[in-house]
Design an enzyme around this catalytic site. Structure first.
Site, PDB file in Angstrom:
ATOM      1  N   ASP A 232       0.855  -1.191   0.000  1.00  0.00           N
ATOM      2  CA  ASP A 232       0.000   0.000   0.000  1.00  0.00           C
ATOM      3  C   ASP A 232       0.890   1.239   0.000  1.00  0.00           C
ATOM      4  O   ASP A 232       1.796   1.379   0.836  1.00  0.00           O
ATOM      5  CB  ASP A 232      -0.894  -0.009   1.244  1.00  0.00           C
ATOM      6  CG  ASP A 232      -1.940   1.088   1.200  1.00  0.00           C
ATOM      7  OD1 ASP A 232      -3.043   0.811   0.700  1.00  0.00           O
ATOM      8  OD2 ASP A 232      -1.641   2.212   1.650  1.00  0.00           O
TER       9      ASP A 232
ATOM     10  N   ASN B 177      -2.001  12.981  -4.448  1.00  0.00           N
ATOM     11  CA  ASN B 177      -3.073  13.487  -5.298  1.00  0.00           C
ATOM     12  C   ASN B 177      -3.388  14.948  -4.989  1.00  0.00           C
ATOM     13  O   ASN B 177      -3.603  15.769  -5.894  1.00  0.00           O
ATOM     14  CB  ASN B 177      -4.328  12.639  -5.129  1.00  0.00           C
ATOM     15  CG  ASN B 177      -4.249  11.327  -5.890  1.00  0.00           C
ATOM     16  OD1 ASN B 177      -3.564  11.218  -6.895  1.00  0.00           O
ATOM     17  ND2 ASN B 177      -4.956  10.318  -5.405  1.00  0.00           N
TER      18      ASN B 177
ATOM     19  N   HIS C  34      -4.326  14.430  -9.614  1.00  0.00           N
ATOM     20  CA  HIS C  34      -4.648  13.017  -9.831  1.00  0.00           C
ATOM     21  C   HIS C  34      -3.883  12.419 -11.010  1.00  0.00           C
ATOM     22  O   HIS C  34      -3.584  11.222 -11.017  1.00  0.00           O
ATOM     23  CB  HIS C  34      -6.153  12.854 -10.055  1.00  0.00           C
ATOM     24  CG  HIS C  34      -6.953  13.037  -8.800  1.00  0.00           C
ATOM     25  ND1 HIS C  34      -7.122  12.030  -7.878  1.00  0.00           N
ATOM     26  CD2 HIS C  34      -7.608  14.114  -8.298  1.00  0.00           C
ATOM     27  CE1 HIS C  34      -7.858  12.451  -6.872  1.00  0.00           C
ATOM     28  NE2 HIS C  34      -8.171  13.735  -7.091  1.00  0.00           N
TER      29      HIS C  34
ATOM     30  N   ASP D 160      -1.885   9.020 -10.724  1.00  0.00           N
ATOM     31  CA  ASP D 160      -2.042   7.878 -11.635  1.00  0.00           C
ATOM     32  C   ASP D 160      -0.684   7.454 -12.203  1.00  0.00           C
ATOM     33  O   ASP D 160      -0.396   6.259 -12.332  1.00  0.00           O
ATOM     34  CB  ASP D 160      -2.979   8.240 -12.787  1.00  0.00           C
ATOM     35  CG  ASP D 160      -4.428   8.403 -12.329  1.00  0.00           C
ATOM     36  OD1 ASP D 160      -4.745   7.986 -11.194  1.00  0.00           O
ATOM     37  OD2 ASP D 160      -5.243   8.940 -13.113  1.00  0.00           O
TER      38      ASP D 160
ATOM     39  N   GLU E 196      -4.716   2.501  -4.059  1.00  0.00           N
ATOM     40  CA  GLU E 196      -3.262   2.366  -4.042  1.00  0.00           C
ATOM     41  C   GLU E 196      -2.808   1.065  -3.404  1.00  0.00           C
ATOM     42  O   GLU E 196      -1.657   0.929  -2.978  1.00  0.00           O
ATOM     43  CB  GLU E 196      -2.635   3.561  -3.311  1.00  0.00           C
ATOM     44  CG  GLU E 196      -2.975   3.649  -1.830  1.00  0.00           C
ATOM     45  CD  GLU E 196      -4.265   4.404  -1.534  1.00  0.00           C
ATOM     46  OE1 GLU E 196      -4.409   4.871  -0.391  1.00  0.00           O
ATOM     47  OE2 GLU E 196      -5.119   4.526  -2.438  1.00  0.00           O
TER      48      GLU E 196
END
Length: 327
Positions: A207, A215, A220, A224, A250
């Site tokens: 994680d 973000n 974002h 990504d 994530e």
């Protein structure tokens, strides 16, 4: 009004060294749909055969220099005229031996001159009809081959489209690794495979730490890009037998068949130690690592890995916590 498909004319080749015989035969046989080609010697005949496909060749046997028998042999020796039907015409009545020689030369018939006009018309008409039937059959075969080829191409397109659709259904659109459904299916099958019971199977929940902050700070699109970069980074450092999938957000699941817990720890730390910022965005990850017990269901193993991941987060992140297999 629909146009009628008119078949191409059939060509008949008549070879005779007597000009009057050529003219009379041409006048008798030529009609709409039938073209009569005439030649007075073998060389002229062979030149016409190079230029035209003929439905039938009428060859006079007695010709100077090259006889009808010799001309027939040359026709049979040429791939383009090998199957052309030949009828011999002769005024010589030497008996069955001559007739036999004609059939031996490849003739389909042997007629004695003078031939009654209705007999010659009838015989030629049969071969004209056979010629048209062969051409129609050839055209149909060509159409069928084209249709088969198109069907094969369509089947290949459908196969590729199906394969792509299946792949897309099992692949995470953003990171291009197996999606949640697929990675869980792979993990369940891996633990249920009895052939692997004697091999260790380790798995890890990974994680990314403080991903929401990435973000919020960088946008974002940058987040990504980090997720994609992380998958590439892990993929380059895991074994070919290992499988990484995205569970969501994530969070990722790394399946490591044939890998003990100690070996799995080395893999995870190799990933961690070589992790670099991507496009100026620094990021870290936490991991919960377990080795599946014999007969343990995937859900149970993931639950233990999740407990270990939670502990890693609680202890400051950017670290791994290992849970031993239950007794």
């Amino acid at each position: 009004m629909n146009a009628v498909n008119t078949p191409p004319p059939a060509r008949i080749l008549v070879v005779d060294d007597v000009e009057d015989a050529l003219a009379s035969t041409q006048a008798l046989l030529e009609r709409p749909g039938v073209i009569v080609l005439t030649a007075s010697c073998a060389d002229q005949a062979l030149a016409l055969l190079e230029q035209h496909e003929v439905a039938l060749a009428l060859l006079d046997v007695e010709m100077p220099l090259v006889s009808g028998f010799t001309l027939a042999a040359r026709m049979r020796g040429n791939a383009s005229t090998r199957n052309t039907p030949i009828i011999f015409l002769t005024g010589n009545t030497d008996g069955p031996s001559r007739t036999f020689r004609g059939y031996e030369a490849g003739a389909v018939d042997f007629l004695i001159k003078p031939v009654a006009p209705h007999v010659l018309e009838s015989k030629v008409g049969v071969f004209v009809e056979l010629y048209h039937q062969r051409r129609e059959l050839h055209a149909r075969n060509a159409e069928l081959e084209q249709l088969l080829s198109r069907n094969e191409a369509l089947a290949e397109e459908l196969r590729l489209a199906h394969g792509k659709a299946v792949h897309e259904a099992l692949t995470d659109a953003l990171t291009r690794v197996p999606n949640r459904r697929h990675i869980l299916q792979l993990g369940a099958a891996m633990l249920a495979d009895r052939r692997r019971q004697w091999q260790p199977v380790s798995l890890a929940l990974l994680d990314l730490d403080h991903f929401k902050g990435i973000n919020d700070m960088h946008g974002h699109a940058a987040g990504d890009a980090v997720l994609r970069a992380f998958c590439v980074h892990v993929g380059a450092r895991m074994r070919t037998s290992h499988m990484l999938g995205r569970l969501g957000g994530e969070e990722f699941l790394l399946l490591m068949p044939g890998t003990s817990i100690e070996e799995a720890e080395v893999v995870i730390e190799r990933v961690r130690c070589t992790l670099q910022p991507y496009a100026g965005v620094a990021y870290k990850f936490s991991a919960g690592l377990v080795q599946a017990a014999s007969g343990e269901a995937l859900e149970a193993a993931i639950e233990r890995a999740d407990d270990a991941l939670y502990e890693a987060k609680r202890n400051g992140r950017d670290r791994s916590v290992t849970r031993p297999a239950p007794l």
